[in-house]
Design a protein around this motif. Sequence first.
Motif, short mmCIF file in Angstrom:
data_model
loop_
_atom_site.label_atom_id
_atom_site.label_comp_id
_atom_site.label_asym_id
_atom_site.label_seq_id
_atom_site.Cartn_x
_atom_site.Cartn_y
_atom_site.Cartn_z
N GLY A 197 46.87 38.59 44.29
CA GLY A 197 46.77 37.50 43.33
C GLY A 197 45.39 36.86 43.33
N GLN A 198 44.79 36.66 44.51
CA GLN A 198 43.44 36.09 44.58
C GLN A 198 42.45 36.97 43.83
OE1 GLN A 198 42.07 35.43 48.55
NE2 GLN A 198 43.45 33.72 48.95
N THR A 199 42.65 38.28 43.92
CA THR A 199 41.74 39.21 43.26
C THR A 199 41.90 39.15 41.75
OG1 THR A 199 41.92 40.62 45.21
CG2 THR A 199 40.94 41.59 43.25
N LEU A 200 43.13 39.06 41.29
CA LEU A 200 43.38 38.94 39.85
C LEU A 200 42.70 37.70 39.27
CD1 LEU A 200 47.08 39.89 39.04
CD2 LEU A 200 44.99 41.07 38.36
N ALA A 201 42.59 36.65 40.08
CA ALA A 201 41.98 35.40 39.62
C ALA A 201 40.46 35.50 39.51
CB ALA A 201 42.35 34.26 40.56
N ASP A 202 39.90 36.58 40.03
CA ASP A 202 38.45 36.78 40.01
C ASP A 202 38.06 37.40 38.67
OD1 ASP A 202 35.84 37.62 40.29
OD2 ASP A 202 36.13 38.56 42.25
N ALA A 203 37.34 36.66 37.86
CA ALA A 203 37.00 37.11 36.51
C ALA A 203 36.09 38.33 36.51
CB ALA A 203 36.32 35.96 35.75
N GLN A 204 35.40 38.60 37.62
CA GLN A 204 34.48 39.73 37.69
C GLN A 204 35.14 41.02 38.18
OE1 GLN A 204 31.47 39.07 36.41
NE2 GLN A 204 32.28 37.00 36.16
N PHE A 205 36.39 40.94 38.60
CA PHE A 205 37.00 42.11 39.23
C PHE A 205 37.24 43.24 38.23
CE2 PHE A 205 40.77 44.42 40.94
CZ PHE A 205 40.15 44.96 42.05
N LEU A 206 37.65 42.91 37.02
CA LEU A 206 37.89 43.95 36.02
C LEU A 206 36.63 44.77 35.78
CD1 LEU A 206 39.41 45.42 33.79
CD2 LEU A 206 38.92 43.48 32.27
N GLU A 207 35.51 44.10 35.60
CA GLU A 207 34.24 44.80 35.38
C GLU A 207 33.91 45.69 36.57
OE1 GLU A 207 29.51 43.83 34.44
OE2 GLU A 207 30.98 42.21 34.56
N PHE A 208 34.19 45.19 37.77
CA PHE A 208 33.94 45.97 38.98
C PHE A 208 34.75 47.26 38.96
CE2 PHE A 208 35.42 47.18 43.22
CZ PHE A 208 34.22 47.39 43.88
N VAL A 209 36.03 47.18 38.60
CA VAL A 209 36.89 48.37 38.60
C VAL A 209 36.43 49.37 37.54
CG1 VAL A 209 39.25 49.22 38.25
CG2 VAL A 209 38.87 47.10 39.52
N VAL A 210 36.11 48.87 36.35
CA VAL A 210 35.63 49.76 35.28
C VAL A 210 34.35 50.46 35.73
CG1 VAL A 210 34.72 49.85 32.93
CG2 VAL A 210 36.74 48.44 33.43
N ASP A 211 33.44 49.72 36.36
CA ASP A 211 32.20 50.32 36.86
C ASP A 211 32.49 51.38 37.92
OD1 ASP A 211 30.62 48.82 35.21
OD2 ASP A 211 30.05 47.35 36.73
N CYS A 212 33.48 51.13 38.77
CA CYS A 212 33.84 52.11 39.81
C CYS A 212 34.33 53.41 39.18
CB CYS A 212 34.92 51.53 40.73
SG CYS A 212 34.29 50.44 42.02
N PHE A 213 35.15 53.30 38.15
CA PHE A 213 35.59 54.51 37.45
C PHE A 213 34.38 55.25 36.86
CE2 PHE A 213 39.98 52.63 37.14
CZ PHE A 213 40.64 53.71 37.72
N ASP A 214 33.48 54.50 36.24
CA ASP A 214 32.32 55.12 35.61
C ASP A 214 31.42 55.82 36.63
OD1 ASP A 214 33.09 54.27 33.10
OD2 ASP A 214 31.77 52.51 33.08
N HIS A 215 31.16 55.15 37.76
CA HIS A 215 30.20 55.67 38.73
C HIS A 215 30.78 56.79 39.59
CE1 HIS A 215 28.03 51.52 38.47
NE2 HIS A 215 27.62 52.35 37.54
N THR A 216 32.08 56.75 39.83
CA THR A 216 32.67 57.77 40.72
C THR A 216 33.16 58.99 39.96
OG1 THR A 216 34.90 56.80 40.58
CG2 THR A 216 33.44 55.98 42.34
N GLY A 217 33.44 58.84 38.68
CA GLY A 217 34.00 59.95 37.92
C GLY A 217 35.49 60.12 38.13
#
Length: 225
Positions: free
Chosen positions: A73-93
């Motif tokens: 829940g704390q992580t969901l409250a972090d407005a930057q987390f979605l961008e982080f996950v999308v970037d992880c998909f992009d960078h890792t393939g």
Amino acid sequence: QSDVTNGPGIEVLLRLGDGDGTRVAPAEFFKAAERYRLMPHIDRWVVQTVLAALGRGGLKLPENRSIAINIAGQTLADAQFLEFVVDCFDHTGASPRDVCFELTESAVVANAEHARRFVEVLHGLGAEFALDDFGSGLGSFANLKSLPIDYLKIDGSFIRNLARDAVSQAMVSAMIELSRSMNFRVVAEQVEDQDSLDTVKRMGIDFAQGFIIGRPQPLTLTPAA
């Protein structure tokens, strides 16, 4: 898992060593992590580690199965987390289709706006979502019914002694009926004996998770091919 041909096959679980070879119970170190607002850092590390392993072929999934990652829940409250996950998909393939994110009912309700965007964006990329520990809280289902959720995980408190508890059977039946009306597939947590496994099968649950299926094992990340 059941006879269905696709869906979650592995769930990432964290364990903490205390330095002398013993393990700290997850409930204890998560309690400390939440107190010091460390859950977003932990979830970032898990997401980055798992997606990097998937992307380089170091983590082998069963055919047509995905890996489940819990988001606090704390992580969901972090407005930057979605961008982080999308970037992880992009960078890792890594393919979003190989990942199922698990969110608790209470975390979604407490962070409704961020949760909705997180689910809608990543579901649109192909990731799946499970509503974890369903029935354990008092969340308003009105906040959940419009989210693109794929799986509903029934809290283990309803599954323990299910074969002998008529009240739990009635409640689980109601959850299954609700799930079917919303096109969710259903996962039973903490299925730990044959009687419970037979009961959840008879009741029509799609997936079973628990000691009768398999005990937690260290996650082996093989070198890239």
